[in-house]
Design a protein around this motif. Structure first.
Motif, PDB file in Angstrom:
ATOM      1  N   ASN A  16     -16.592  16.202 -16.135  1.00 42.25           N
ATOM      2  CA  ASN A  16     -16.287  15.935 -14.724  1.00 42.25           C
ATOM      3  C   ASN A  16     -16.122  17.232 -13.943  1.00 42.25           C
ATOM      4  O   ASN A  16     -16.534  17.319 -12.784  1.00 42.25           O
ATOM      5  CB  ASN A  16     -15.035  15.068 -14.594  1.00 42.25           C
ATOM      6  CG  ASN A  16     -15.285  13.642 -15.007  1.00 42.25           C
ATOM      7  OD1 ASN A  16     -16.415  13.154 -14.935  1.00 42.25           O
ATOM      8  ND2 ASN A  16     -14.250  12.964 -15.459  1.00 42.25           N
ATOM      9  N   PHE A  17     -15.530  18.245 -14.579  1.00 40.24           N
ATOM     10  CA  PHE A  17     -15.387  19.537 -13.913  1.00 40.24           C
ATOM     11  C   PHE A  17     -16.753  20.135 -13.593  1.00 40.24           C
ATOM     12  O   PHE A  17     -17.002  20.595 -12.482  1.00 40.24           O
ATOM     13  CB  PHE A  17     -14.576  20.495 -14.796  1.00 40.24           C
ATOM     14  CG  PHE A  17     -14.507  21.888 -14.257  1.00 40.24           C
ATOM     15  CD1 PHE A  17     -13.722  22.191 -13.158  1.00 40.24           C
ATOM     16  CD2 PHE A  17     -15.240  22.912 -14.848  1.00 40.24           C
ATOM     17  CE1 PHE A  17     -13.666  23.473 -12.650  1.00 40.24           C
ATOM     18  CE2 PHE A  17     -15.190  24.196 -14.350  1.00 40.24           C
ATOM     19  CZ  PHE A  17     -14.397  24.477 -13.252  1.00 40.24           C
ATOM     20  N   PHE A  18     -17.665  20.103 -14.574  1.00 45.68           N
ATOM     21  CA  PHE A  18     -19.006  20.638 -14.345  1.00 45.68           C
ATOM     22  C   PHE A  18     -19.781  19.800 -13.332  1.00 45.68           C
ATOM     23  O   PHE A  18     -20.572  20.335 -12.551  1.00 45.68           O
ATOM     24  CB  PHE A  18     -19.784  20.759 -15.653  1.00 45.68           C
ATOM     25  CG  PHE A  18     -19.345  21.918 -16.495  1.00 45.68           C
ATOM     26  CD1 PHE A  18     -19.232  23.182 -15.959  1.00 45.68           C
ATOM     27  CD2 PHE A  18     -19.046  21.742 -17.834  1.00 45.68           C
ATOM     28  CE1 PHE A  18     -18.830  24.260 -16.730  1.00 45.68           C
ATOM     29  CE2 PHE A  18     -18.646  22.815 -18.613  1.00 45.68           C
ATOM     30  CZ  PHE A  18     -18.528  24.068 -18.063  1.00 45.68           C
ATOM     31  N   ILE A  20     -18.425  18.234 -10.796  1.00 47.02           N
ATOM     32  CA  ILE A  20     -17.883  18.635  -9.489  1.00 47.02           C
ATOM     33  C   ILE A  20     -18.457  19.983  -9.070  1.00 47.02           C
ATOM     34  O   ILE A  20     -18.847  20.175  -7.908  1.00 47.02           O
ATOM     35  CB  ILE A  20     -16.338  18.667  -9.534  1.00 47.02           C
ATOM     36  CG1 ILE A  20     -15.797  17.244  -9.658  1.00 47.02           C
ATOM     37  CG2 ILE A  20     -15.760  19.358  -8.310  1.00 47.02           C
ATOM     38  CD1 ILE A  20     -14.313  17.167  -9.957  1.00 47.02           C
ATOM     39  N   CYS A  21     -18.545  20.933 -10.004  1.00 48.75           N
ATOM     40  CA  CYS A  21     -19.127  22.251  -9.696  1.00 48.75           C
ATOM     41  C   CYS A  21     -20.587  22.112  -9.261  1.00 48.75           C
ATOM     42  O   CYS A  21     -21.012  22.756  -8.287  1.00 48.75           O
ATOM     43  CB  CYS A  21     -19.033  23.176 -10.903  1.00 48.75           C
ATOM     44  SG  CYS A  21     -17.365  23.718 -11.283  1.00 48.75           S
ATOM     45  N   ALA A  22     -21.340  21.267  -9.943  1.00 51.74           N
ATOM     46  CA  ALA A  22     -22.738  21.072  -9.582  1.00 51.74           C
ATOM     47  C   ALA A  22     -22.848  20.425  -8.204  1.00 51.74           C
ATOM     48  O   ALA A  22     -23.697  20.824  -7.393  1.00 51.74           O
ATOM     49  CB  ALA A  22     -23.435  20.205 -10.631  1.00 51.74           C
ATOM     50  N   CYS A  23     -21.997  19.456  -7.923  1.00 48.86           N
ATOM     51  CA  CYS A  23     -22.021  18.803  -6.601  1.00 48.86           C
ATOM     52  C   CYS A  23     -21.669  19.791  -5.497  1.00 48.86           C
ATOM     53  O   CYS A  23     -22.304  19.788  -4.433  1.00 48.86           O
ATOM     54  CB  CYS A  23     -21.067  17.612  -6.581  1.00 48.86           C
ATOM     55  SG  CYS A  23     -21.650  16.216  -7.559  1.00 48.86           S
ATOM     56  N   VAL A  24     -20.684  20.643  -5.739  1.00 53.33           N
ATOM     57  CA  VAL A  24     -20.311  21.658  -4.739  1.00 53.33           C
ATOM     58  C   VAL A  24     -21.475  22.620  -4.512  1.00 53.33           C
ATOM     59  O   VAL A  24     -21.778  22.991  -3.371  1.00 53.33           O
ATOM     60  CB  VAL A  24     -19.038  22.413  -5.182  1.00 53.33           C
ATOM     61  CG1 VAL A  24     -18.811  23.658  -4.346  1.00 53.33           C
ATOM     62  CG2 VAL A  24     -17.831  21.501  -5.103  1.00 53.33           C
ATOM     63  N   ALA A  25     -22.158  23.011  -5.583  1.00 51.82           N
ATOM     64  CA  ALA A  25     -23.305  23.923  -5.446  1.00 51.82           C
ATOM     65  C   ALA A  25     -24.423  23.265  -4.653  1.00 51.82           C
ATOM     66  O   ALA A  25     -25.010  23.892  -3.761  1.00 51.82           O
ATOM     67  CB  ALA A  25     -23.798  24.350  -6.827  1.00 51.82           C
ATOM     68  N   SER A  28     -23.361  22.905  -0.996  1.00 50.47           N
ATOM     69  CA  SER A  28     -23.417  24.217  -0.351  1.00 50.47           C
ATOM     70  C   SER A  28     -24.845  24.615  -0.027  1.00 50.47           C
ATOM     71  O   SER A  28     -25.133  25.117   1.074  1.00 50.47           O
ATOM     72  CB  SER A  28     -22.788  25.285  -1.250  1.00 50.47           C
ATOM     73  OG  SER A  28     -21.451  24.996  -1.509  1.00 50.47           O
TER      74      SER A  28
END
Length: 145
Positions: A16-18, A20-25, A28
Motif C-alpha cells: 500500500n505504501f508503494f 501510494i508513492c506510485a499514485c503520487v508520482a 504529480s
C-alpha cells in the motif's frame, strides 16, 4: 501461524505504501503536464498566434510576441543525428568486443568502465541542474525579482 499473519500484514502495508508513492508520482506527472500545456497554449489561444508561425519562425522575441523555434528544432535534430552517428557504432563495437573478444578479466574491467561512464553522465546532468538552480537564484537576487 501468528508470524505468517504478521508477515502478510507487513507485506500489505509495504504494498500500500508503494501504491501510494506510485499514485503520487503519477498525479504529480499529470499535474506538471497539465501546467506546461496550459501555460504553453496560452499564446495560441489568447493572442491567436499561429502554430505554423511558431514552428517555422526564426526569431524568438517574447517581448514582441515573436515565438519562432525553427532553429531550435533543426539544432535538436542535427545534434540527435550526430549523437547517433557517433554513438551507435561505438556502442555496437564495444558490445561485440566485450561479448566475443575480451577475456573474463578484461571484460570485467571494460564493463566497469562502461557502467562508470553511464553513471557519470547521470551525475553530470544532476550537477548541471544544481548549478542552473544556483545561478538562477543569484541572478534573481541581483536583479531584485
Amino acid at each position: 501461524m501468528e508470524a505468517i499473519k504478521r508477515k502478510k500484514l507487513r507485506e500489505r502495508i509495504i504494498e500500500n505504501f508503494f501504491l501510494i508513492c506510485a499514485c503520487v508520482a503519477v498525479i504529480s506527472l499529470l499535474a506538471i503536464t497539465f501546467f506546461v500545456f496550459y501555460n504553453g497554449l496560452a499564446p495560441f489561444v489568447s493572442n491567436s498566434y499561429s502554430l505554423w508561425s511558431f514552428l517555422t519562425g526564426v526569431e524568438w522575441r517574447p517581448g514582441s510576441n515573436l515565438y519562432g523555434i525553427f532553429y531550435m528544432i533543426v539544432g535538436s535534430v542535427l545534434a540527435t543525428f550526430g549523437a547517433i552517428v557517433i554513438g551507435v557504432p561505438v556502442a555496437i563495437l564495444t558490445a561485440v568486443f566485450i561479448a566475443e573478444m575480451a577475456g573474463s578479466q578484461a571484460g570485467k574491467v571494460i564493463r566497469f568502465a562502461v557502467e562508470l561512464l553511464y553513471s557519470t553522465g547521470v551525475v553530470l546532468f544532476v550537477f548541471i541542474m544544481i548549478i542552473n538552480l544556483i545561478v538562477n537564484r543569484i541572478v534573481k537576487a541581483k536583479v531584485g525579482r
